[in-house]
Design an enzyme around this catalytic site. Structure first.
Site, PDB file in Angstrom:
ATOM      1  N   LYS A  69       0.724  -1.177  -0.005  1.00  0.00           N
ATOM      2  CA  LYS A  69       0.134  -0.110  -0.016  1.00  0.00           C
ATOM      3  C   LYS A  69       0.786   1.238  -0.082  1.00  0.00           C
ATOM      4  O   LYS A  69       0.534   2.352  -0.581  1.00  0.00           O
ATOM      5  CB  LYS A  69      -1.085   0.167   1.127  1.00  0.00           C
ATOM      6  N   ASP A 105      -9.656   2.603   2.364  1.00  0.00           N
ATOM      7  CA  ASP A 105      -9.900   2.014   3.717  1.00  0.00           C
ATOM      8  C   ASP A 105     -10.322   3.194   4.762  1.00  0.00           C
ATOM      9  O   ASP A 105     -10.871   2.555   5.793  1.00  0.00           O
ATOM     10  CB  ASP A 105      -8.312   1.697   4.044  1.00  0.00           C
ATOM     11  N   ALA A 130       1.508  -0.375  12.110  1.00  0.00           N
ATOM     12  CA  ALA A 130       1.872   1.104  11.546  1.00  0.00           C
ATOM     13  C   ALA A 130       1.996   1.015   9.955  1.00  0.00           C
ATOM     14  O   ALA A 130       2.669   1.975   9.573  1.00  0.00           O
ATOM     15  CB  ALA A 130       3.099   1.506  12.078  1.00  0.00           C
ATOM     16  N   TYR A 214      -9.973 -10.809   8.376  1.00  0.00           N
ATOM     17  CA  TYR A 214     -11.103 -11.237   8.215  1.00  0.00           C
ATOM     18  C   TYR A 214     -11.261 -12.891   7.793  1.00  0.00           C
ATOM     19  O   TYR A 214     -12.469 -13.264   7.881  1.00  0.00           O
ATOM     20  CB  TYR A 214     -12.163 -10.586   7.253  1.00  0.00           C
ATOM     21  N   GLY A 234     -15.060  -8.421  10.645  1.00  0.00           N
ATOM     22  CA  GLY A 234     -13.988  -7.715  10.001  1.00  0.00           C
ATOM     23  C   GLY A 234     -14.200  -7.499   8.670  1.00  0.00           C
ATOM     24  O   GLY A 234     -13.699  -6.799   7.921  1.00  0.00           O
TER      25      GLY A 234
END
Length: 435
Positions: A69, A105, A130, A214, A234
């Site tokens: 990401k 997100d 983090a 999830y 989740g």
């Protein structure tokens, strides 16, 4: 046999990514709105190779999951204000000239709490981790008015993020984390493991946990329930971030009910592994390497056909034509998938046959070995592939890819990028997905 209609391609990229339920969610949405599109999983070594592969496959847009990401925030041509503020991208619109990175997100976290009628403003919140998902979670909670503390194993990374966003930071050491969790009302965990990282006794009953993992129940979620905490599903984060990504993909209102329904469908256990892709993609070589590094038996479908017919593939084509070859292929594949613990190297055109498609889909984890036609052409020995006979192998492979891309996309459970990798390296990627 007529090629299947070419669909628009979308996907999620990560490493690992075989566990992702995003395809079930997005493909259900495409089907509900009658959109001719397929959503895939793409496993790649790094963000740069993932982006190259997605473009060479002709993908329209991507979702990005761990660990890429933050890397994609640097690769995107432009960033939405939210993605720029967070420094992480989980949705990329692959426009031809200038890709645009988004972070959905953020909306996934906020909507998860709000859909459960849990206010955020003024609440004390803790974000565990983090990385890219943690960045989005912390930004989301801060923007909604929460008081946020970031807790992470690596203190330097957490401090850097805390300085960027303007919040507190502690380590995962119980001495530091304990007092923070004792006051926490909202907890968002982006820890990638299902194992216990935080002692259960640190969790306070007034807390509500949203866990980004999830696919399986984590030790943290189990401990939270035992301690009397609230625990959100989740998958809500997945659905709400996916809904906003769907808008980016299509410009349409997402069918939330159908997306939830797609996640609820049970996945059939797979007893075999099948490799598909263009001629020359390396399916047979990768299958042999898998046989060396795993307990899987290997079976080359073309070799099985030759043994059954007592003729070489070129001889079968010369005498019975492609129609006769496909009949033999269908018969041998039907036998092969009845076995258990086998890695099956399929011929390049096997999945175009609907019967083969159904047989593979019901019993195999299907891996599309992605290789560009140019590389495939270099690996093919002249005279060994009847469908490439009589014209430029490269031109023929490009035509085959165009005709078969829809079949490969619909049939596969996972795409593995093979560019620049040895057969052994590809086999290890495939084995990781299988395990």
């Amino acid at each position: 046999m007529k090629p299947l209609e070419l669909p628009a391609l979308f996907g999620v990229v990560g490493n690992p990514v075989a566990h992702s339920l995003s395809p079930a969610m997005h493909n259900a949405a495409f089907e509900a709105l009658d959109i001719p599109a397929v959503y895939l999983r793409l496993q790649a070594r790094d963000a740069k190779s993932a982006l190259r592969t997605a473009r060479s496959m002709g993908m329209r847009a991507l979702n990005i999951t761990a660990p890429f990401k933050e890397d994609f925030a640097k690769l995107a041509g432009k960033l939405s204000p939210e993605a720029k503020a967070v420094g992480a991208v989980n949705t990329l619109d692959l426009r031809p000239k200038n890709s645009i990175g988004y972070n959905t997100d953020i909306d996934g976290v906020i909507s998860s709490f709000r859909s459960a009628q849990l206010p955020i403003r003024g609440r004390t919140a803790v974000v565990l981790g983090a990385g890219g998902a943690a960045r989005a979670a912390a930004y989301a909670l801060l923007s909604a008015g929460a008081n946020v503390t970031i807790a992470n194993r690596t203190a330097d990374k957490a401090r850097q993020l805390a300085r960027q966003l303007g919040c507190r930071v502690v380590s995962l050491n119980p001495e530091q984390l304990g007092p923070v969790l004792a006051e926490a009302e909202l907890i968002v965990s982006t820890l990638s493991t299902a194992e216990r990282v935080i002692p259960a006794k640190l969790l306070a009953p007034q807390s509500v946990l949203l866990d980004a993992v999830y696919g399986s129940e984590t030790a943290l979620a189990r401990d939270a329930l035992r301690r009397g905490c609230g625990v959100l599903d989740g998958r809500s984060w997945l659905v709400y971030q996916g809904a906003l990504a769907f808008r980016v993909f299509t410009g349409l209102v997402p069918p939330l009910g159908d997306m939830w329904h797609g996640l609820s469908e049970k996945q059939r256990p797979k007893r075999n592994l099948a490799l598909i892709g263009l001629p020359g993609a390396g399916k047979s070589q990768v299958a042999r390497e898998l046989g060396k590094i795993s307990e899987l038996a290997t079976l080359d479908l073309d070799a099985q056909i030759e043994r059954a017919a007592k003729k070489s593939i070129p001889e079968i084509f010369a005498k019975a034509g492609e129609k006769g070859f496909r009949k033999l292929e269908r018969e041998q594949l039907a036998k092969a998938v009845k076995r258990r613990g086998v890695v099956l190297a399929c011929g390049g055109g096997a999945v175009v046959d609907p019967k083969n498609f159904a047989a593979l889909h019901s019993s195999c984890l299907v891996i599309w070995l992605w290789a560009e036609p140019k590389g495939c052409a270099k690996r093919i020995e002249p005279g060994t592939r009847p469908l490439l006979h009589g014209r430029s192998p490269l031109a023929r492979l490009e035509k085959l890819l165009k005709d078969r891309k829809g079949a490969y996309a619909r049939a596969c459970d996972l795409v593995v990028d093979t560019e620049g990798m040895t057969a052994r390296e590809v086999a290890r990627q495939v084995l990781g997905a299988w395990e």
